[in-house]
Design a protein around this motif. Structure first.
Motif, short mmCIF file in Angstrom:
data_model
loop_
_atom_site.label_atom_id
_atom_site.label_comp_id
_atom_site.label_asym_id
_atom_site.label_seq_id
_atom_site.Cartn_x
_atom_site.Cartn_y
_atom_site.Cartn_z
N GLY A 189 -15.20 -3.97 30.69
CA GLY A 189 -14.31 -3.26 29.77
C GLY A 189 -14.70 -1.80 29.61
N ALA A 190 -16.00 -1.51 29.73
CA ALA A 190 -16.46 -0.12 29.62
C ALA A 190 -15.85 0.74 30.73
N ASP A 191 -15.69 0.16 31.94
CA ASP A 191 -15.10 0.92 33.04
C ASP A 191 -13.63 1.24 32.78
N ILE A 192 -12.90 0.24 32.27
CA ILE A 192 -11.48 0.46 31.98
C ILE A 192 -11.29 1.57 30.96
N LEU A 249 -14.43 4.99 20.66
CA LEU A 249 -14.27 3.61 20.20
C LEU A 249 -15.11 3.40 18.94
N GLU A 250 -14.51 2.83 17.92
CA GLU A 250 -15.24 2.45 16.71
C GLU A 250 -15.37 0.93 16.72
N GLY A 251 -16.36 0.47 17.49
CA GLY A 251 -16.53 -0.96 17.73
C GLY A 251 -16.06 -1.31 19.13
N VAL A 252 -16.92 -2.02 19.88
CA VAL A 252 -16.58 -2.35 21.27
C VAL A 252 -15.98 -3.74 21.40
N GLU A 253 -15.40 -4.26 20.34
CA GLU A 253 -14.74 -5.57 20.40
C GLU A 253 -13.68 -5.65 21.50
N PRO A 254 -12.97 -4.55 21.85
CA PRO A 254 -11.99 -4.65 22.95
C PRO A 254 -12.60 -5.07 24.29
#
Length: 331
Positions: A115-118, A103-108
């Motif tokens: 969201g980290a788990d998904i 991931l280049e940025g954790v905005e998702p």
């Protein structure tokens, strides 16, 4: 073999598949280029373009993750998804090209840590908190702050899942805070040396030494924004490499290409104010003779001409990054 710590190829795959309706995209675009360049491992970051944020961030990120898995599924005889240390066996033996999701940025993640788990379940094994701009978690290279309260809460979640933290786009304050606070492995996937080219995206000598003290690796970016907008040569690339090696040794450096020419040709975008591009430099600009992975042979030839051979050369091209990942990935 080449191991590359940063290539935004998922942007192209997702655009062609989801916007243009094309089929078998990876096999017809990036796979032959990676094979032509001898790439054995490719880190594939998800980057959500700024005009899609915030409303479409999660949907766009999941679309790129879907393209990642489609590429692996449709080319299972030539490609493997790298999730664990054992997945590197096929890469190091030359049987498969390894693709690793980042991931280049954790905005998702939005404002929720789950969201980290998904994304971990989708194969995420490396993440940078930011691009250049500020987000709910931290400040990027175009800003001056560091971690937010939410960002501090996210770090132990990432560390527990053995996700490598990428500091390539970190602000100076964020860089220092993450080195001190993050309990997992850290790296820089794509940047240059500030002492060779004074630019906010490049790292100082002090930052390089601090990264080495944390047993991290430094990925050298092959884009003029990092190397030198005025001297876009392979020789200048090697100047950055040798400066880094003088500071931290030959075992701490790797490749982080960040090829942009294809992407800009397919999906031309205006440069945002926090893109940090010098005046007159195009997003799709390249180093002379290095336009994509198919040109890695030219870099290798230039390195040999500058005296790079044997273990030192192999370490930079692949060995250092592969060793770092074998030490960092889940068992």
């Amino acid at each position: 073999m080449i191991a590359d710590a940063h290539n935004d190829l998922l942007l192209e795959l997702a655009h062609r598949e989801h916007r243009l309706g094309e089929k078998n995209v990876f096999a017809q675009t990036w796979l032959p280029l990676l094979e032509a360049g001898g790439v054995g491992l490719q880190v594939c970051p998800i980057f959500v373009e700024l005009e899609r944020q915030p409303e479409g961030t999660l949907r766009d990120a999941l679309g790129q993750a879907a393209s990642f898995h489609r590429a692996v599924r449709e080319n299972a005889d030539r490609v493997v998804a790298v999730r664990t240390r054992s997945d590197l066996d096929l890469v190091e033996s030359g049987e498969r090209i390894g693709l690793m999701l980042a991931l280049e940025g954790v905005e998702p993640f939005g404002y929720e840590l789950w969201g980290a788990d998904i994304f971990w379940e989708l194969g995420l094994r490396m993440a940078g908190l930011t691009w250049n701009r500020r987000n709910p978690y931290a400040d990027g290279a175009a800003d001056e702050g560091g971690l937010s309260r939410l960002g501090r809460s996210l770090l132990p979640v990432l560390a527990e899942r053995e996700i490598v933290l990428d500091l390539a786009h970190a602000s100076p304050k964020l860089y220092d805070e993450c080195l001190n606070a993050y309990e997992g492995r850290v790296c820089i996937t794509h940047a240059g040396c500030h002492a060779v080219n004074d630019h906010p995206r490049n790292v100082t000598d002090q930052q390089l030494r601090a990264l080495a003290d944390r047993d991290g690796v430094f990925g050298l970016m092959l884009h003029p924004i990092a190397i030198d907008p005025e001297r876009r040569t392979i020789e200048r690339v090697i100047d950055h490499l040798e400066h880094a090696v003088d500071l931290v040794g030959p075992d701490r450096v790797c490749l982080g290409s960040d090829w942009t020419k294809r992407l800009q040709a397919l999906m031309p975008k205006p440069v945002p104010p926090d893109g940090l591009l010098p005046p007159g430099l195009d997003v799709g600009a390249t180093i002379d003779g290095l336009t994509g992975p198919e040109d890695f042979a030219a870099l290798v030839a230039a390195l040999r001409a500058r005296g790079w051979e044997d273990e030192r050369l192999e370490g930079f091209l692949s060995g250092n990054l592969l060793r770092f990942l074998r030490e960092s990935l889940p068992a």
